[in-house]
Enzyme design. Structure first.
Site, PDB file in Angstrom:
ATOM      1  N   ARG A  20       0.426  72.054 -19.998  1.00 45.60           N
ATOM      2  CA  ARG A  20       0.315  72.865 -21.211  1.00 45.60           C
ATOM      3  C   ARG A  20      -1.054  72.658 -21.853  1.00 45.60           C
ATOM      4  O   ARG A  20      -1.193  71.933 -22.828  1.00 45.60           O
ATOM      5  CB  ARG A  20       1.434  72.512 -22.181  1.00 45.60           C
ATOM      6  CG  ARG A  20       2.760  73.152 -21.815  1.00 45.60           C
ATOM      7  CD  ARG A  20       3.749  73.062 -22.951  1.00 45.60           C
ATOM      8  NE  ARG A  20       4.794  74.043 -22.793  1.00 45.60           N
ATOM      9  CZ  ARG A  20       5.779  74.228 -23.664  1.00 45.60           C
ATOM     10  NH1 ARG A  20       5.833  73.486 -24.765  1.00 45.60           N
ATOM     11  NH2 ARG A  20       6.707  75.137 -23.466  1.00 45.60           N
ATOM     12  N   GLN A  57      -2.474  78.681 -20.088  1.00 47.08           N
ATOM     13  CA  GLN A  57      -1.458  79.469 -20.786  1.00 47.08           C
ATOM     14  C   GLN A  57      -1.023  80.689 -19.988  1.00 47.08           C
ATOM     15  O   GLN A  57       0.157  81.024 -19.951  1.00 47.08           O
ATOM     16  CB  GLN A  57      -1.972  79.897 -22.160  1.00 47.08           C
ATOM     17  CG  GLN A  57      -1.951  78.776 -23.185  1.00 47.08           C
ATOM     18  CD  GLN A  57      -2.400  79.251 -24.555  1.00 47.08           C
ATOM     19  OE1 GLN A  57      -2.970  80.339 -24.686  1.00 47.08           O
ATOM     20  NE2 GLN A  57      -2.163  78.453 -25.573  1.00 47.08           N
ATOM     21  N   ASP A  66       1.713  79.898 -17.467  1.00 46.17           N
ATOM     22  CA  ASP A  66       2.900  79.208 -17.974  1.00 46.17           C
ATOM     23  C   ASP A  66       4.165  80.033 -17.744  1.00 46.17           C
ATOM     24  O   ASP A  66       4.689  80.683 -18.656  1.00 46.17           O
ATOM     25  CB  ASP A  66       2.714  78.900 -19.466  1.00 46.17           C
ATOM     26  CG  ASP A  66       3.777  77.948 -20.007  1.00 46.17           C
ATOM     27  OD1 ASP A  66       4.735  77.643 -19.265  1.00 46.17           O
ATOM     28  OD2 ASP A  66       3.653  77.513 -21.165  1.00 46.17           O
ATOM     29  N   SER A  97       7.393  79.074 -19.918  1.00 44.32           N
ATOM     30  CA  SER A  97       7.456  79.659 -21.262  1.00 44.32           C
ATOM     31  C   SER A  97       7.787  81.147 -21.201  1.00 44.32           C
ATOM     32  O   SER A  97       8.545  81.659 -22.034  1.00 44.32           O
ATOM     33  CB  SER A  97       6.132  79.449 -21.994  1.00 44.32           C
ATOM     34  OG  SER A  97       5.949  78.077 -22.300  1.00 44.32           O
ATOM     35  N   TYR A 154       6.253  68.925 -25.464  1.00 42.09           N
ATOM     36  CA  TYR A 154       7.692  68.949 -25.228  1.00 42.09           C
ATOM     37  C   TYR A 154       8.376  67.873 -26.071  1.00 42.09           C
ATOM     38  O   TYR A 154       7.785  66.832 -26.380  1.00 42.09           O
ATOM     39  CB  TYR A 154       8.018  68.684 -23.749  1.00 42.09           C
ATOM     40  CG  TYR A 154       7.667  69.817 -22.819  1.00 42.09           C
ATOM     41  CD1 TYR A 154       8.451  70.956 -22.769  1.00 42.09           C
ATOM     42  CD2 TYR A 154       6.561  69.743 -21.983  1.00 42.09           C
ATOM     43  CE1 TYR A 154       8.141  72.002 -21.902  1.00 42.09           C
ATOM     44  CE2 TYR A 154       6.235  70.788 -21.113  1.00 42.09           C
ATOM     45  CZ  TYR A 154       7.034  71.906 -21.080  1.00 42.09           C
ATOM     46  OH  TYR A 154       6.725  72.935 -20.229  1.00 42.09           O
TER      47      TYR A 154
END
Length: 377
Positions: A122, A127, A130, A133, A229
């Site tokens: 992360r 991004q 990801d 997510s 997290y």
């Protein structure tokens, strides 16, 4: 010869996504790569073979797709699928490496370089890769729609000739990507929303979506890791947390629970006492069901009715929205491929933080330390 990228059909029960979509295939072929899609691979996501061909893909057999230089997939491969991979090839997809390290070990024995999309670090540069997510956002949205369908009440405030209907009360446990999407969706449907998370850092995000941030009177030092997290709580703290949540859960019409800790059983947030405090007809959607569930009464893959409370334990909500879920997942794979592949081949780079974080097998060995430790244990 151009790098051959294989897109096999998914065979896991209920899986309707496909790893690449025509728009992404077109971009890869324009860059000089060859994309081979298994016949019928896009059927579950309403994509025809003709659409893939129009984007520049070849439609091939199952064996040909798996025998490509680089194979992209959604679900972790089965033992039979791993056997179809060529030694020296590259696999990119979800692998659940901390829950199923044996899959990683088999990939290593097959001589495959494997990258787990769950382990993409992360960091800002990653991004766009990801996938975790992206799929969590789909799950959070879908969870609220399921809850609204099951709840025998309206979500929004309604003023009618027959009187005023109060809005439903929705409590979201865990304000990660899935939780924040659930909050936003429930708010759009007009519900009164509150949310709880052990990480104070997410308070502003929750409030910016129009929800109330629930603060419990107990301290949690270092509630999140360096990746953002949530960390696992000590057993006594977990019990205290669950007890403090009971009255808030009891006042809710809907509870959406999303709290998970990578590589560990999901924390218990909803006790039997909390379920007993809820009214008949109320709903719990437990998105942590695949890792054991946040509710003690959750049965993964099933809907349980306990004293009139409906407890849903979905295992794969993104597969229930295969069109957009496939598009989102394909874009994260595109970013990963473009980062480490050229038309001439795939270029491993252990000096790169993203590659090092995501790579679990290389040159016949398991290279991820956490997975190695699990296998040794």
């Amino acid at each position: 010869m151009a790098l051959r990228i294989g897109v096999p059909a998914e065979t896991a029960a209920g899986e309707r996504r496909v790893a690449l979509v025509p728009d992404v295939v077109k971009r890869l072929t324009q860059q000089g790569m060859s994309v081979r899609v298994e016949k019928g691979a896009g059927t579950g996501a309403f994509i025809t073979d003709a659409e893939f061909e129009a984007a520049g893909a070849q439609i091939v057999t199952r064996e040909e797709a798996w025998a490509s230089d680089l194979v992209v997939h959604v679900q972790p491969p089965s033992e039979a699928e791993i056997a179809l991979l060529r030694s020296g090839s590259v696999y990119i997809g979800f692998l659940s490496p901390l829950d199923h390290p044996e899959i990683v070990e088999k990939l290593a024995r097959q001589g495959v370089t494997a990258l787990a999309m769950e382990l993409v670090p992360r960091i800002s540069r990653a991004q766009k890769m990801d996938a975790l997510s992206a799929m969590a956002a789909v799950a959070g949205y879908k969870a609220v729609l399921i809850a609204a369908n099951l709840l025998p009440k309206f979500f929004p405030l309604l003023t009618t000739a027959a009187g005023t209907v109060r809005p439903a009360s929705v409590l979201v446990l865990g304000a990660g990507v899935a939780g924040l999407q659930a909050i936003a969706t429930a708010r759009r449907l007009g519900a009164r929303v509150s949310a709880y998370d052990i990480r104070d850092a997410v308070k502003e995000e929750v409030q910016s979506l129009g929800a109330t941030f629930l603060e419990l009177p107990f301290e949690v030092p270092d509630a999140q890791d360096v990746s953002g997290y949530a960390k696992a709580l000590a057993e006594e703290k977990q019990r205290q947390q669950a007890q403090l949540l009971v009255p808030h859960i009891g006042r809710s019409d809907v509870v959406i629970s999303t709290a998970q800790v990578p590589g560990r059983r999901a924390p218990v947030l909803i006790t039997e006492e909390a379920v007993a405090a809820m009214q008949p007809g109320t709903v719990i959607i437990d998105l942590a069901a695949p890792s054991g569930g946040n509710c003690v009464l959750t049965k993964p893959g099933e809907t349980v009715v306990h004293n009139g409370v409906q407890i849903v334990g979905p295992l794969n909500l993104p597969a229930e929205m295969p069109v957009h879920a496939s598009q989102m997942y394909a874009r994260t794979l595109l970013a990963m491929i473009q980062e480490f592949a050229t038309p001439e081949g795939f270029k491993p780079d252990f000096e790169d933080e993203i590659f090092k974080g995501a790579c679990v097998t290389y040159n016949g060995e398991v290279v991820n330390e956490r997975v190695r430790a699990l296998l040794a244990a």
